[in-house]
Write a protein that holds these residues in place. Structure first.
Motif, PDB file in Angstrom:
ATOM      1  N   VAL A  46      31.932  34.604  47.987  1.00 14.96           N
ATOM      2  CA  VAL A  46      32.940  35.558  47.521  1.00 14.96           C
ATOM      3  C   VAL A  46      32.618  36.939  48.072  1.00 14.96           C
ATOM      4  O   VAL A  46      31.454  37.278  48.302  1.00 14.96           O
ATOM      5  N   PRO A  47      33.622  37.766  48.306  1.00 14.10           N
ATOM      6  CA  PRO A  47      33.370  39.128  48.779  1.00 14.10           C
ATOM      7  C   PRO A  47      32.739  39.974  47.680  1.00 14.10           C
ATOM      8  O   PRO A  47      33.155  39.921  46.527  1.00 14.10           O
ATOM      9  N   PHE A  48      31.722  40.731  48.049  1.00 12.67           N
ATOM     10  CA  PHE A  48      31.104  41.625  47.074  1.00 12.67           C
ATOM     11  C   PHE A  48      30.632  42.898  47.761  1.00 12.67           C
ATOM     12  O   PHE A  48      30.398  42.919  48.971  1.00 12.67           O
ATOM     13  N   VAL A  49      30.524  43.946  46.957  1.00  9.49           N
ATOM     14  CA  VAL A  49      30.154  45.264  47.470  1.00  9.49           C
ATOM     15  C   VAL A  49      28.921  45.772  46.735  1.00  9.49           C
ATOM     16  O   VAL A  49      28.821  45.667  45.509  1.00  9.49           O
ATOM     17  N   CYS A  50      27.989  46.288  47.489  1.00 10.00           N
ATOM     18  CA  CYS A  50      26.852  47.026  46.930  1.00 10.00           C
ATOM     19  C   CYS A  50      27.184  48.513  47.045  1.00 10.00           C
ATOM     20  O   CYS A  50      27.232  49.062  48.149  1.00 10.00           O
ATOM     21  N   PHE A  51      27.461  49.132  45.915  1.00 10.51           N
ATOM     22  CA  PHE A  51      27.740  50.565  45.892  1.00 10.51           C
ATOM     23  C   PHE A  51      26.402  51.295  45.906  1.00 10.51           C
ATOM     24  O   PHE A  51      25.600  51.173  44.983  1.00 10.51           O
ATOM     25  N   LYS A  76      23.826  54.808  47.308  1.00 10.44           N
ATOM     26  CA  LYS A  76      23.714  56.263  47.217  1.00 10.44           C
ATOM     27  C   LYS A  76      24.679  56.981  48.148  1.00 10.44           C
ATOM     28  O   LYS A  76      25.338  57.952  47.763  1.00 10.44           O
ATOM     29  N   ASN A  77      24.795  56.487  49.387  1.00  6.79           N
ATOM     30  CA  ASN A  77      25.591  57.202  50.389  1.00  6.79           C
ATOM     31  C   ASN A  77      26.723  56.403  51.001  1.00  6.79           C
ATOM     32  O   ASN A  77      27.519  56.944  51.770  1.00  6.79           O
ATOM     33  N   LYS A  78      26.808  55.105  50.678  1.00  4.24           N
ATOM     34  CA  LYS A  78      27.862  54.283  51.282  1.00  4.24           C
ATOM     35  C   LYS A  78      28.087  53.044  50.425  1.00  4.24           C
ATOM     36  O   LYS A  78      27.266  52.697  49.570  1.00  4.24           O
ATOM     37  N   ASN A  79      29.224  52.410  50.658  1.00  2.60           N
ATOM     38  CA  ASN A  79      29.589  51.206  49.923  1.00  2.60           C
ATOM     39  C   ASN A  79      29.598  50.043  50.901  1.00  2.60           C
ATOM     40  O   ASN A  79      30.450  49.963  51.776  1.00  2.60           O
ATOM     41  N   VAL A  80      28.631  49.155  50.738  1.00  2.00           N
ATOM     42  CA  VAL A  80      28.377  48.108  51.721  1.00  2.00           C
ATOM     43  C   VAL A  80      29.032  46.809  51.287  1.00  2.00           C
ATOM     44  O   VAL A  80      28.721  46.265  50.220  1.00  2.00           O
ATOM     45  N   VAL A  81      29.947  46.301  52.114  1.00  2.00           N
ATOM     46  CA  VAL A  81      30.671  45.075  51.781  1.00  2.00           C
ATOM     47  C   VAL A  81      30.147  43.917  52.622  1.00  2.00           C
ATOM     48  O   VAL A  81      29.857  44.065  53.802  1.00  2.00           O
ATOM     49  N   TYR A  82      30.001  42.779  51.961  1.00  2.05           N
ATOM     50  CA  TYR A  82      29.644  41.550  52.654  1.00  2.05           C
ATOM     51  C   TYR A  82      30.936  40.826  53.018  1.00  2.05           C
ATOM     52  O   TYR A  82      31.697  40.429  52.143  1.00  2.05           O
ATOM     53  N   GLN A  83      31.180  40.652  54.302  1.00  2.00           N
ATOM     54  CA  GLN A  83      32.446  40.091  54.763  1.00  2.00           C
ATOM     55  C   GLN A  83      32.278  38.675  55.323  1.00  2.00           C
ATOM     56  O   GLN A  83      33.127  38.179  56.054  1.00  2.00           O
ATOM     57  N   SER A  84      31.185  38.022  54.977  1.00  2.00           N
ATOM     58  CA  SER A  84      30.964  36.671  55.475  1.00  2.00           C
ATOM     59  C   SER A  84      31.771  35.646  54.694  1.00  2.00           C
ATOM     60  O   SER A  84      31.756  34.471  55.004  1.00  2.00           O
ATOM     61  N   SER A  85      32.498  36.114  53.665  1.00  2.00           N
ATOM     62  CA  SER A  85      33.277  35.208  52.841  1.00  2.00           C
ATOM     63  C   SER A  85      34.680  35.025  53.410  1.00  2.00           C
ATOM     64  O   SER A  85      35.090  35.731  54.330  1.00  2.00           O
ATOM     65  N   LYS A  86      35.430  34.097  52.821  1.00  2.00           N
ATOM     66  CA  LYS A  86      36.756  33.754  53.352  1.00  2.00           C
ATOM     67  C   LYS A  86      37.763  34.886  53.149  1.00  2.00           C
ATOM     68  O   LYS A  86      38.673  35.078  53.935  1.00  2.00           O
ATOM     69  N   GLN A  87      37.625  35.627  52.074  1.00  2.00           N
ATOM     70  CA  GLN A  87      38.532  36.738  51.794  1.00  2.00           C
ATOM     71  C   GLN A  87      37.703  38.006  51.619  1.00  2.00           C
ATOM     72  O   GLN A  87      36.677  37.996  50.966  1.00  2.00           O
ATOM     73  N   THR A  88      38.141  39.098  52.211  1.00  2.00           N
ATOM     74  CA  THR A  88      37.416  40.342  52.028  1.00  2.00           C
ATOM     75  C   THR A  88      37.703  40.904  50.642  1.00  2.00           C
ATOM     76  O   THR A  88      38.682  40.549  49.983  1.00  2.00           O
ATOM     77  N   TYR A  89      36.840  41.804  50.242  1.00  2.00           N
ATOM     78  CA  TYR A  89      36.958  42.460  48.942  1.00  2.00           C
ATOM     79  C   TYR A  89      38.340  43.092  48.769  1.00  2.00           C
ATOM     80  O   TYR A  89      39.008  42.918  47.755  1.00  2.00           O
ATOM     81  N   ALA A 120      31.595  41.835  42.574  1.00  2.00           N
ATOM     82  CA  ALA A 120      32.169  40.720  43.321  1.00  2.00           C
ATOM     83  C   ALA A 120      33.600  40.482  42.876  1.00  2.00           C
ATOM     84  O   ALA A 120      33.946  40.680  41.703  1.00  2.00           O
ATOM     85  N   MET A 121      34.436  40.052  43.819  1.00  2.00           N
ATOM     86  CA  MET A 121      35.834  39.733  43.550  1.00  2.00           C
ATOM     87  C   MET A 121      36.074  38.245  43.830  1.00  2.00           C
ATOM     88  O   MET A 121      35.599  37.724  44.835  1.00  2.00           O
ATOM     89  N   PHE A 122      36.807  37.594  42.946  1.00  2.00           N
ATOM     90  CA  PHE A 122      37.008  36.154  43.046  1.00  2.00           C
ATOM     91  C   PHE A 122      38.489  35.831  43.232  1.00  2.00           C
ATOM     92  O   PHE A 122      39.300  36.042  42.318  1.00  2.00           O
ATOM     93  N   GLU A 123      38.836  35.311  44.403  1.00  2.00           N
ATOM     94  CA  GLU A 123      40.202  34.845  44.597  1.00  2.00           C
ATOM     95  C   GLU A 123      40.464  33.642  43.688  1.00  2.00           C
ATOM     96  O   GLU A 123      41.539  33.495  43.112  1.00  2.00           O
ATOM     97  N   ASP A 124      39.450  32.788  43.542  1.00  2.00           N
ATOM     98  CA  ASP A 124      39.524  31.633  42.653  1.00  2.00           C
ATOM     99  C   ASP A 124      38.880  32.006  41.324  1.00  2.00           C
ATOM    100  O   ASP A 124      37.654  32.047  41.193  1.00  2.00           O
ATOM    101  N   ILE A 125      39.700  32.321  40.331  1.00  2.00           N
ATOM    102  CA  ILE A 125      39.198  32.809  39.048  1.00  2.00           C
ATOM    103  C   ILE A 125      38.317  31.778  38.350  1.00  2.00           C
ATOM    104  O   ILE A 125      37.440  32.135  37.559  1.00  2.00           O
ATOM    105  N   SER A 126      38.505  30.514  38.657  1.00  2.00           N
ATOM    106  CA  SER A 126      37.697  29.477  38.012  1.00  2.00           C
ATOM    107  C   SER A 126      36.214  29.603  38.355  1.00  2.00           C
ATOM    108  O   SER A 126      35.359  29.046  37.658  1.00  2.00           O
ATOM    109  N   LEU A 127      35.896  30.347  39.423  1.00  2.00           N
ATOM    110  CA  LEU A 127      34.499  30.518  39.833  1.00  2.00           C
ATOM    111  C   LEU A 127      33.788  31.625  39.064  1.00  2.00           C
ATOM    112  O   LEU A 127      32.561  31.719  39.116  1.00  2.00           O
ATOM    113  N   VAL A 128      34.541  32.455  38.355  1.00  2.00           N
ATOM    114  CA  VAL A 128      33.933  33.599  37.675  1.00  2.00           C
ATOM    115  C   VAL A 128      32.891  33.143  36.659  1.00  2.00           C
ATOM    116  O   VAL A 128      31.746  33.626  36.651  1.00  2.00           O
ATOM    117  N   ASP A 129      33.256  32.213  35.795  1.00  2.00           N
ATOM    118  CA  ASP A 129      32.312  31.747  34.775  1.00  2.00           C
ATOM    119  C   ASP A 129      31.135  31.009  35.404  1.00  2.00           C
ATOM    120  O   ASP A 129      30.006  31.082  34.903  1.00  2.00           O
TER     121      ASP A 129
END
Length: 278
Positions: free
Chosen positions: A100-105, A107-120, A160-169
């Motif tokens: 799933v796409p996730f971001v590490c916020f 000190k100076n930048k917001n780093v997104v992991y884009q290796s997932s199927k959908q971006t944040y 993290a953001m979940f396109e498939d809400i069933s994965l949240v839990d």
């Protein structure tokens, strides 16, 4: 006597498009003229909150990233609390496993992991299509992890953001193996991670001491899980009761939904502002 009012943002004072109703905005002006200090307490980063402040010409102090950072009315940083590498690495590992796409916020930048199927940003657009134009500041601030040096020790919050809400839990369950973190959701398709000693309540308590105000002189407003800490910690707490939200917490007061301008109605009644010219 109430001297400070702290408001969650999404679902509490705005129902979408970063808009505060003219009625509520006028009430904020009245309360500030009475000498009350207003604070926004949000899970958003600065880049995502500033468009709301600018759009509504409203620049109070802010608790950001669920308490990881506090800024004053001039946007000067007062406090910041960072996650250790021992927390960041295993959390990132879990989200990578779920692809799933996730971001590490940080000190100076917001780093997104884009290796997932959908971006944040794309997942945000799926669930918040009406807010697409308002999210440009946040999306533009994202830097791909492949394109930058990433200092784990400068991380304030992971989301993290979940396109498939069933994965949240499922992801929440997997994160139980990581000790020392607080896991909350502000929307049904996200998970937000901070150290377990950092939340909206701890940040507000720190800021209250900074302003030399007693906690009994603070009133807090919220509507969802990431507001629980402050709604439980402060004596004067107001739950905004939104439809299709099963969030439950014991509070001293209850306000009608954000769509009904419930906070404005509550403030008019509590501070006896009804009938006064805004």
């Amino acid at each position: 006597m109430i001297k400070m009012l702290a408001f969650d943002v999404d679902g509490t004072i705005t129902a979408g498009n970063n808009e505060i109703t003219p009625r509520l905005r006028a009430i904020f002006d009245q309360l500030e003229k009475k000498g009350l200090k207003l604070v926004l307490a949000t899970g958003r980063p600065y880049e995502d909150l500033y468009p709301l402040k600018r759009k509504n010409n409203f620049f109070p102090a802010t608790v950001l990233l669920n308490g990881a950072m506090v800024r004053d009315e001039k946007d000067n940083k007062i406090f910041a609390h960072y996650m250790s590498k021992d927390l960041v690495e295993p959390v990132c590992k879990v989200f990578k496993q779920f692809d799933v796409p996730f971001v590490c916020f940080t000190k100076n930048k917001n780093v997104v992991y884009q290796s997932s199927k959908q971006t944040y940003g794309q997942v945000l657009g799926i669930y918040l299509p009406d807010s697409e134009l308002e999210m440009h500041g946040l999306i533009d601030s994202l830097v791909s992890v492949e394109e930058t040096d990433f200092n784990y020790e400068e991380t304030l919050k992971i989301e993290a953001m979940f396109e498939d809400i069933s994965l949240v839990d499922q992801a929440r369950e997997a994160l139980k193996d990581v000790t020392g973190i607080d896991v909350v959701s502000s929307m049904n398709f996200n998970l937000e991670i901070t150290p377990d000693y950092i939340n909206k309540a701890s940040a507000l308590q720190e800021y209250v001491r900074y302003e030399e105000i007693n906690e009994d002189e603070v009133m807090v407003f919220g509507d969802s899980e990431n507001d629980r800490s402050m709604l439980e910690a402060f004596k004067h707490s107001v739950l905004v009761k939104n439809p299709n939200n099963d969030f439950k917490v014991n509070t001293k007061y209850i306000a009608r939904s954000c769509q009904e301008d419930g906070v404005a109605e509550f403030l008019e009644n509590y501070f006896e502002l009804r009938g006064k010219k805004a």
